[in-house]
Design a protein around this motif. Sequence first.
Motif, short mmCIF file in Angstrom:
data_model
loop_
_atom_site.label_atom_id
_atom_site.label_comp_id
_atom_site.label_asym_id
_atom_site.label_seq_id
_atom_site.Cartn_x
_atom_site.Cartn_y
_atom_site.Cartn_z
N ARG A 256 39.17 -19.97 55.96
CA ARG A 256 38.05 -19.03 56.00
C ARG A 256 37.57 -18.82 57.43
NH1 ARG A 256 34.42 -18.21 51.75
NH2 ARG A 256 35.02 -20.22 50.84
N GLY B 226 31.63 -12.81 54.57
CA GLY B 226 31.19 -13.76 55.58
C GLY B 226 31.50 -13.30 56.99
N GLY C 216 34.83 -25.42 45.40
CA GLY C 216 33.41 -25.77 45.25
C GLY C 216 33.03 -25.95 43.79
N GLU D 259 30.44 -24.81 42.27
CA GLU D 259 29.91 -23.58 41.71
C GLU D 259 31.03 -22.70 41.17
OE1 GLU D 259 29.36 -24.57 44.79
OE2 GLU D 259 27.24 -25.19 44.85
N GLU E 117 38.02 -23.93 53.74
CA GLU E 117 37.04 -23.64 54.79
C GLU E 117 37.72 -23.40 56.14
OE1 GLU E 117 33.96 -22.98 54.21
OE2 GLU E 117 34.32 -23.38 52.11
N ALA F 56 29.10 -21.96 61.82
CA ALA F 56 28.46 -21.66 60.54
C ALA F 56 29.17 -22.37 59.40
CB ALA F 56 28.45 -20.16 60.31
N TYR F 57 30.51 -22.35 59.41
CA TYR F 57 31.25 -23.00 58.35
C TYR F 57 31.19 -24.52 58.46
CZ TYR F 57 33.13 -18.40 57.26
OH TYR F 57 33.26 -17.08 56.90
N GLY G 174 28.83 -26.25 59.86
CA GLY G 174 27.46 -26.68 59.54
C GLY G 174 27.24 -26.86 58.06
N SER G 175 27.84 -26.00 57.25
CA SER G 175 27.69 -26.12 55.80
C SER G 175 28.49 -27.28 55.22
CB SER G 175 28.13 -24.82 55.13
OG SER G 175 29.52 -24.60 55.32
N MET G 176 29.39 -27.85 56.02
CA MET G 176 30.26 -28.93 55.52
C MET G 176 29.87 -30.30 56.06
SD MET G 176 33.97 -27.10 55.88
CE MET G 176 34.79 -28.60 55.36
N ILE G 177 28.75 -30.42 56.74
CA ILE G 177 28.37 -31.70 57.34
C ILE G 177 28.29 -32.83 56.32
CG2 ILE G 177 26.43 -32.92 58.42
CD1 ILE G 177 26.09 -30.58 60.28
#
Length: 397
Positions: free
Chosen positions: A363, A276, A248, A250, A360, A329-330, A332-335
């Motif tokens: 994870r 997580g 990422g 960040e 991901e 959840a994972y 969804g954050s990667m859409i």
Amino acid sequence: MKKKLILILTLAVMLIPFLAIEAHAGDLDEGFDDMMDNPMDPGMMEDLPEDYEEEVERARVIEVEEATGPAGEEEFYAESLAVRLEILSGEDRGEEIDAVHTLTGNPAYDMHIEPGDRVLISTLEISGETEVFIIEYERDRLIYIVLGVFVVLLLLLGGLKGLKTILTLGLTLLLLLGVLIPGLLAGYSPILLTIGISIIVTVFTLLVVGGLNSKSYSAIIGVLGGVFIAGLIAYVVGGMINLTGLSGPEASMLMYIPQEVDFDFSGLLFAGIIMGALGAVMDVGMSIASAMEEIRQVDPSISTKKLILAGMNVGKDIMGTMANTLILAYVGSMIPILLLFAAYQEPYVSIINMDIIATEVIRALSGSIGLILSIPLTAVSSGLLRDKLNPQNTPEI
């Protein structure tokens, strides 16, 4: 006697990591203070003179119109606006000031403001001259309102259980924001910090919510076992397939922070996976242990084997939905990333081997494996502890 012994051991498990962290509290606080004192990008800090002062205040937009003069002739910006602001906080509260607000045409960076909007402004004083910039919308007031609704609903519907939930959430946030983040910035091992905090959060939460009984003890065993297996799988497999922990933007930016910390990025990946998965696995562990306790209360003469099988059956029903919870959840954050791959028709073999995608996937899968394994761990430990702490002929009241 056995209950007292388990209680003493449980408290010892909670205190050992806490005391280890507390011994270095001064270093943790120093690292956190450094972070707060240097919020700006290092490159920007070098360009500013030594006598600059920056303050962030709240303000309300009074008037917005198109800028004229040199500010409105900047070719780099799509549009420049002259904004009249009323300061709502700080020493200059109530005063009105003028600022130039620029738009680039990129919706990812632009703030479209209108009269009445509440915003955050940065006032920068350089060599006696003050410049004002609108840096963000004011969002925290509504966040606090939603937080208040959340707390009120917990207390109204949950009663004492709701109050216990608030206490455990408070401790979790305190440990994450007050210990984990400053500790990582101070250069401490993310693996050891995460393990210590996970133990404290799990033990404290389950004991407060479930009480001092076999139900809570078995849930603790199942949750910690499942979560640490998830982290171990992610750490070992991540090393084997060369996951860098820098997938990422960040994470990559952490290499340039002013504290100059030599981060263990694979360790940070481990920490993220543990945190997580912890909430979902804790939910599963307590659900199974609580269901088994209810079965034992209804039929104190039930055999240990049947009790464990009943717990496993409950776990199987929970397993499908909770595994979906982690995966969704994972995903969804990667859409946005998945849309980019679809738009540019990237081949599957390239996608699955990318660092960001592989990270991901590992994870999500390791968290799901930890969740699944927490089911037999909780069920078996609950059945065995029932024999030790609550004999069949003496049902617990």
